[in-house]
Design a protein around this motif. Sequence first.
Motif, PDB file in Angstrom:
ATOM      1  N   GLU A  35      20.680  17.454 -18.556  1.00 32.67           N
ATOM      2  CA  GLU A  35      20.198  16.614 -19.651  1.00 32.67           C
ATOM      3  C   GLU A  35      19.668  17.490 -20.772  1.00 32.67           C
ATOM      4  OE1 GLU A  35      17.210  12.841 -20.636  1.00 32.67           O
ATOM      5  OE2 GLU A  35      17.572  13.453 -18.560  1.00 32.67           O
ATOM      6  N   LYS A  61      22.615  12.851 -21.525  1.00 30.57           N
ATOM      7  CA  LYS A  61      22.933  13.228 -20.158  1.00 30.57           C
ATOM      8  C   LYS A  61      24.404  13.625 -20.113  1.00 30.57           C
ATOM      9  CE  LYS A  61      22.859  11.699 -15.349  1.00 30.57           C
ATOM     10  NZ  LYS A  61      22.635  10.555 -14.411  1.00 30.57           N
ATOM     11  N   THR A 110      20.280   9.056 -23.478  1.00 31.17           N
ATOM     12  CA  THR A 110      19.086   8.631 -22.758  1.00 31.17           C
ATOM     13  C   THR A 110      17.967   8.428 -23.769  1.00 31.17           C
ATOM     14  OG1 THR A 110      18.230  10.864 -22.407  1.00 31.17           O
ATOM     15  CG2 THR A 110      19.816  10.026 -20.783  1.00 31.17           C
ATOM     16  N   GLU A 111      16.784   8.062 -23.274  1.00 31.77           N
ATOM     17  CA  GLU A 111      15.646   7.898 -24.179  1.00 31.77           C
ATOM     18  C   GLU A 111      15.288   9.196 -24.880  1.00 31.77           C
ATOM     19  OE1 GLU A 111      15.805   6.977 -21.092  1.00 31.77           O
ATOM     20  OE2 GLU A 111      15.513   4.805 -21.017  1.00 31.77           O
ATOM     21  N   ARG A 166      19.298   3.272 -26.521  1.00 31.73           N
ATOM     22  CA  ARG A 166      18.108   3.727 -25.785  1.00 31.73           C
ATOM     23  C   ARG A 166      17.476   4.964 -26.406  1.00 31.73           C
ATOM     24  NH1 ARG A 166      21.479   3.031 -21.047  1.00 31.73           N
ATOM     25  NH2 ARG A 166      21.621   5.306 -20.914  1.00 31.73           N
ATOM     26  N   GLY A 220      24.743   4.037 -24.288  1.00 34.28           N
ATOM     27  CA  GLY A 220      23.292   4.155 -24.323  1.00 34.28           C
ATOM     28  C   GLY A 220      22.678   4.588 -25.629  1.00 34.28           C
TER      29      GLY A 220
END
Length: 493
Positions: free
Chosen positions: A327, A321, A316-317, A152, A149
């Motif tokens: 998070e 995580k 993550t954006e 992202r 990810g």
Amino acid sequence: MLIVGAGVSGIGAAYYLQKEHPSKSYAILEARGAAGGTWELFRYPGIRSDSDLHTFGYAFKPWESPKSIADADAILAYLRETAAENGIDRQIRLHHKVHRAAWSSRDACWSVDVERTDTGERIEVTCRWLFGAAGYYRYDEGYTPRFEGTHRFGGQIVHPQHWPKGLDYAGKRVIVIGSGATAVTIVPAMAGKAAHVTMLQRTPTYIMPLPSEDAIANLLRRLLPRKWAYALTRRKNIAVQRLFWRFCRRYPKLARRLIRYLNARQLPRGYPVDEHFNPPYEPWDQRLCMVPDADLFKAIGQGSASVVTDKIEAFTERGLKLESGRELEADIVVTATGLNLLPFGGIALAVDGVPVHLPGKVAFKGMMLDGVPNYAFAIGYTNSSWTLKVGLLCEHFCRLLAYMDAHGYTICCPERSEPAMPTRPLLDFGAGYVRRSLSELPLQGTQAPWLMSMDYYSDMKLLKEDSVEDSNLRFSSHDREEAAPTAKSGAEG
């Protein structure tokens, strides 16, 4: 002699060569645009030594700063001053990257394929001896594991080896992934300016607080001539390093309790020391991290930094995580996840047209390779200051050259008396960057002279006091067809 690398090892090798053999010519080839090696390359916040400079510095040039643990700029200035004072800087050829080196027994010399990285020109340089002083780190890329990810993530991802010039982290949330020397340096250095810095580690590391200034060294410098003061401090610190290493290896449980006690003293009351500073391995299975003036612990105590021990599930954006479900939000993620190794600067060696397969070679006295004539290299200690070993190797190498001159030899090559002798990895060290690259490195034997010794006092005897003669070394002159075994007369340079 051609020396590859203008860092701490290359400058040291040049000093000893021109001091002991002033009639011999040499040049230093440096692929980058400036001398200094590691200390010129890495520019991340807080970069400093993880050894005291009284032992990391050269034996022949006193370290005179009151700071025993120094930053990169001070070390770089010291290296360049050493080169300038001894005329070594005039022998450095910048932007010269070595790609291949081929040994010819007929001509008794190396033909070295060099690229001018500033112009793209390819040139050939010949030399009687080739000396590898490029260490074992890969300079053009660091190690970053694959994280899910990353595309992202809306913030910035930075590797310490490629730190962007002028990176603005003021008031930003920073996550530093890692727990090694780089991470424990970056975290307190950024903590004073960033909104908050989190050190995210998968596994804890042993961390030792120590003063950034050596009070005894500074006192001796006021009382004694500078060379005497430096020599005494150097001996003291060598002994202390060695005693502590032996203590950790002999009494690992007691050493673990001592380190934990020192950590707990520096951390806030009730802090979960065992969660974040109690590694699953024994002390010195991997290198201990040193934090000058307990700066990491102070940042944690002040609340500007924190430690999280967990595994990353994905980017993550907004951050990371973790496998625990937690998070962490961040504006900048620093991947202090390690280095890649590149043995001998990535140079492809060949002997009489046959490529040298490094994983099939065994290191002789930690400075030559069996079956490879007139090739030497310098790799320092992993359990002490790098330069301590480099100095001993260079002195021994110069004695070897003197022995060859005295006997009229031009070629020297280690040969295994027992081709099937037991071997083990060259670096007996548990660090991840070492384990990932063991299959690319040469080997070491199980007993001298094929050991890659990490004991300064043993090396003092082997490299500085014992004869250079050895039944595993074969000498010859390029006008002779037969190799001459080492004489046993006891004479040496």
